[in-house]
Design a protein around this motif. Structure first.
Motif, PDB file in Angstrom:
ATOM      1  N   TRP A 181      -4.097   0.609  -7.983  1.00  0.00           N
ATOM      2  CA  TRP A 181      -4.741   1.879  -8.317  1.00  0.00           C
ATOM      3  C   TRP A 181      -3.687   2.848  -8.845  1.00  0.00           C
ATOM      4  CZ3 TRP A 181     -10.018   2.784  -7.887  1.00  0.00           C
ATOM      5  CH2 TRP A 181     -10.750   1.777  -7.253  1.00  0.00           C
ATOM      6  N   ASP A 185       0.822  -1.219   0.000  1.00  0.00           N
ATOM      7  CA  ASP A 185       0.000   0.000   0.000  1.00  0.00           C
ATOM      8  C   ASP A 185       0.855   1.267   0.000  1.00  0.00           C
ATOM      9  OD1 ASP A 185       1.040  -0.079   2.548  1.00  0.00           O
ATOM     10  OD2 ASP A 185      -0.902  -0.020   3.583  1.00  0.00           O
ATOM     11  N   ASP A 200      -1.006   3.040  -5.767  1.00  0.00           N
ATOM     12  CA  ASP A 200      -1.424   2.658  -4.420  1.00  0.00           C
ATOM     13  C   ASP A 200      -2.061   1.277  -4.445  1.00  0.00           C
ATOM     14  OD1 ASP A 200      -1.594   2.985  -1.721  1.00  0.00           O
ATOM     15  OD2 ASP A 200      -3.245   4.405  -1.742  1.00  0.00           O
ATOM     16  N   ASP A 201      -1.996   0.614  -3.304  1.00  0.00           N
ATOM     17  CA  ASP A 201      -2.741  -0.617  -3.016  1.00  0.00           C
ATOM     18  C   ASP A 201      -2.557  -1.701  -4.078  1.00  0.00           C
ATOM     19  OD1 ASP A 201      -3.682   0.486  -0.677  1.00  0.00           O
ATOM     20  OD2 ASP A 201      -5.498   1.262  -1.593  1.00  0.00           O
ATOM     21  N   SER A 241       0.409   7.170  -0.668  1.00  0.00           N
ATOM     22  CA  SER A 241       0.630   6.515  -1.956  1.00  0.00           C
ATOM     23  C   SER A 241       2.045   6.825  -2.415  1.00  0.00           C
ATOM     24  CB  SER A 241      -0.387   7.013  -2.983  1.00  0.00           C
ATOM     25  OG  SER A 241      -0.228   8.410  -3.195  1.00  0.00           O
ATOM     26  N   TRP A 277      -8.360   8.503  -9.515  1.00  0.00           N
ATOM     27  CA  TRP A 277      -7.835   7.191  -9.150  1.00  0.00           C
ATOM     28  C   TRP A 277      -8.625   6.112  -9.885  1.00  0.00           C
ATOM     29  CZ3 TRP A 277      -3.360   6.155  -6.967  1.00  0.00           C
ATOM     30  CH2 TRP A 277      -2.761   7.110  -6.162  1.00  0.00           C
ATOM     31  N   GLN A 297      -8.548   1.806 -11.183  1.00  0.00           N
ATOM     32  CA  GLN A 297      -7.938   0.499 -10.922  1.00  0.00           C
ATOM     33  C   GLN A 297      -7.371  -0.088 -12.219  1.00  0.00           C
ATOM     34  OE1 GLN A 297     -10.373  -2.894  -9.339  1.00  0.00           O
ATOM     35  NE2 GLN A 297      -8.983  -2.731  -7.603  1.00  0.00           N
ATOM     36  N   THR A 318      -4.606   9.582  -1.865  1.00  0.00           N
ATOM     37  CA  THR A 318      -4.838   8.154  -1.988  1.00  0.00           C
ATOM     38  C   THR A 318      -6.258   7.880  -2.467  1.00  0.00           C
ATOM     39  OG1 THR A 318      -5.642   7.838   0.265  1.00  0.00           O
ATOM     40  CG2 THR A 318      -3.245   7.752  -0.055  1.00  0.00           C
ATOM     41  N   PRO A 319      -6.547   6.669  -2.968  1.00  0.00           N
ATOM     42  CA  PRO A 319      -7.907   6.337  -3.408  1.00  0.00           C
ATOM     43  C   PRO A 319      -8.930   6.382  -2.276  1.00  0.00           C
ATOM     44  CG  PRO A 319      -6.321   4.751  -4.270  1.00  0.00           C
ATOM     45  CD  PRO A 319      -5.594   5.590  -3.282  1.00  0.00           C
ATOM     46  N   THR A 320      -8.491   6.051  -1.050  1.00  0.00           N
ATOM     47  CA  THR A 320      -9.418   5.989   0.079  1.00  0.00           C
ATOM     48  C   THR A 320      -9.426   7.260   0.909  1.00  0.00           C
ATOM     49  OG1 THR A 320      -7.736   5.001   1.505  1.00  0.00           O
ATOM     50  CG2 THR A 320      -9.109   3.491   0.209  1.00  0.00           C
ATOM     51  N   GLY A 321      -8.448   8.129   0.675  1.00  0.00           N
ATOM     52  CA  GLY A 321      -8.335   9.333   1.482  1.00  0.00           C
ATOM     53  C   GLY A 321      -7.558   9.127   2.756  1.00  0.00           C
ATOM     54  N   THR A 322      -7.039   7.922   2.966  1.00  0.00           N
ATOM     55  CA  THR A 322      -6.230   7.627   4.150  1.00  0.00           C
ATOM     56  C   THR A 322      -4.913   7.010   3.718  1.00  0.00           C
ATOM     57  OG1 THR A 322      -7.207   5.423   4.396  1.00  0.00           O
ATOM     58  CG2 THR A 322      -8.280   7.245   5.562  1.00  0.00           C
TER      59      THR A 322
END
Length: 535
Positions: free
Chosen positions: A412, A310, A527-528, A360, A484, A486, A353-357
């Protein structure tokens, strides 16, 4: 009035003239002075080479000093023509070039020399894959084709009429080879071995075909077990109902492998069995009509994810951003060590980041240096380690130990493609074109990680079709992707049985960054990452 610096320069020029006159006089008096200054050691390399009849560009290994030609089936391996080449440095000499331009025999490796002050041995190799096959009616299993011995052995049912068997397919040489007699589609008497002659490029060779009866109708050959997938191999009788069954080892019930997972080629059968559980014991067997082959037990492998997949762990060591926690064990590395010799890190963490947390990885291509003095540094991240800086070039170790066989990589990304602003020899026509971002993954079974060298005089880059490569996959982008998104890469395996030793995974904001070609300002964010183990 003369300035003191002018007086100093004038005196300096005067002294230089006096010294030069004395040296010339001494030379006249003593004849010639022995030159003990050693010549520099400058290795001459092939920077490009064009080989007629190639399936793909030749592989140039400047470290091992080898050139590998990948020839098409119809190319005459006994007379391979090099129809173009360039050397680095250009002042190097290839004395044998005329011989190679007229065609050389590469059925065995050939040694030649490049020279500049000293001679450097180079070895030319050729790889030529010719598809060969032979099938007859009522055949059981696949034919054994012995290329060095020029023999073919096929098994048929013991009820088959050996004196009049139809040859359903045959190809023992290149497509342009002429076979005498031509057996394709003919009824042939195989009670005795049959000899055919193949003629190609003015040369002929004889092949002998043996067709042998057997009582065995079905054989379970082998099973290659991965984590959630198993590859089954066996043989049955051509034209019959052939396939496989499997079951979990603690079950009494056999499950028929669906036809969609089967591949039947004459009497040769194989299957890609999916949906299995990791670290679980199974059994498999081949069948032909009502007969069954031996039961083969197998156990699936585990699954595992890439460390720091991640990209949340980073630490700053001086100017160098490192993609692992301080004091932790590195899995990923970057070219930051080289980039910071002329500027700042161009691969670094981002809070976007894709999730906001979390964080990246931000890979930014930059021209590093002062004014026009410098070079392009492509933002990159890779599984492995930065070994050393060779001038302003990098020496990298690509790969981390790995024995599992994933089927896909997903993750991502966001990408900004800048126009290509820096180009090197061979890529001049790309200037102004959109830059290309890339992520690729590979599995290799070499003894050591793959060494990357970007110095043009010693350049060694990864070859996705190299002999050590078991699987490879990539994805590229050459336009902006602002949100973002995939991505998913499917690994293309060349073998289901070879077990990897290293996993290579690399991403760059400029796909041609190894050649210092790309767009100043291209940015790839990642990311991820996640490995998948099923289809």
């Amino acid at each position: 009035m003369l300035r003191s610096d002018h007086i100093f320069l004038s005196l300096s020029r005067y002294r230089a003239v006096i010294v030069l006159s004395l040296l010339l006089s001494a030379g006249a008096l003593t004849g010639c002075i022995e030159n003990n200054i050693p010549y520099p050691h400058i290795q001459v390399n092939f920077s490009s080479i064009s080989i007629a009849g190639s399936e793909r560009p030749a592989a140039i290994d400047s470290v091992g000093r080898t050139v590998t030609a990948y020839l098409s089936e119809d190319t005459d391996i006994y007379s391979v023509v090099v129809d173009g080449f360039t050397l680095n440095p250009p002042t190097g000499v290839w004395a044998d070039s005329a011989t190679f331009l007229n065609g050389v025999d590469l059925s065995e490796p050939v040694t030649t020399q490049l020279a500049l002050y000293q001679e450097y041995d180079w070895t030319f190799n050729a790889v030529q894959t010719i598809t060969r096959y032979f099938t007859v009616e009522q055949q059981i299993g696949a034919s054994v084709i012995d290329v060095p011995g020029r023999r073919v052995v096929a098994n048929v049912s013991d009820q088959a009429p050996l004196s009049a068997l139809t040859v359903t397919s045959i190809k023992l040489g290149a497509p342009s080879a002429v076979m005498t007699p031509d057996l394709a589609g003919e009824k042939v008497d195989f009670t005795e071995p049959v000899t055919v002659t193949l003629t190609n490029h003015g040369r002929s060779e004889e092949w002998t075909i043996y067709v042998l009866p057997t009582e065995t109708t079905v054989t379970t050959g082998s099973v290659d077990a991965w984590s959630c997938v198993a590859w089954l191999y066996g043989s049955g009788q051509e034209g019959k109902d052939n396939g496989f069954e499997y079951r979990q080892a603690d079950s009494e019930t056999w499950i028929k492998v669906p036809e969609s997972m089967l591949t039947v080629d004459g009497g040769d059968i194989s299957a890609r069995l999916t949906g299995l559980k990791p670290l679980t014991s199974y059994e498999a067997r081949a069948y032909c009509e009502g007969d069954y082959g031996d039961v083969i037990p197998f156990t699936t492998q585990a699954t595992e994810q890439l460390p720091n997949s991640d990209f949340s762990s980073w630490w700053l060591n001086g100017k160098v951003w490192n993609p692992w926690a301080e004091g932790g064990s590195p899995f990923w590395d970057t070219g930051n060590t080289g980039a910071t010799t002329l500027g700042s890190s161009n691969t670094y963490p981002s809070d976007d980041t894709p999730t906001g947390t979390g964080r990246s990885a931000c890979l930014s291509t930059k021209f590093v240096g002062i004014g026009i003095i410098g070079k392009l540094a492509a933002g990159n991240i890779f599984a492995g380690s930065y070994v050393a800086t060779d001038g302003t070039n990098g020496i990298l170790s690509f790969g981390r130990p790995w024995t599992l066989r994933p089927t896909r990589l997903k993750g991502w990304f966001k990408y900004h493609s800048a126009p290509i602003s820096s180009v090197t020899s061979g890529f001049e026509d790309l200037k102004g074109e959109p830059d290309t971002g890339i992520v690729w993954i590979a599995l290799i079974d070499s003894d050591d990680p793959y060494e990357i060298r970007t110095n043009p005089s010693k350049r060694q880059l990864f070859d996705p079709q190299g002999p050590e490569v078991i699987a490879y996959g990539k994805v590229e982008w050459n336009s902006d992707v602002d949100e973002w998104t995939q991505f998913e890469i499917t690994l293309d395996y060349v073998s289901t049985s070879r077990v990897p030793r290293y996993l290579l995974c690399t991403a760059s904001a400029s796909a041609l960054g190894d050649y210092f070609t790309g767009g100043n300002g291209s940015v790839l964010m990642l990311d991820d990452f996640e490995l998948l183990y099923d289809y």
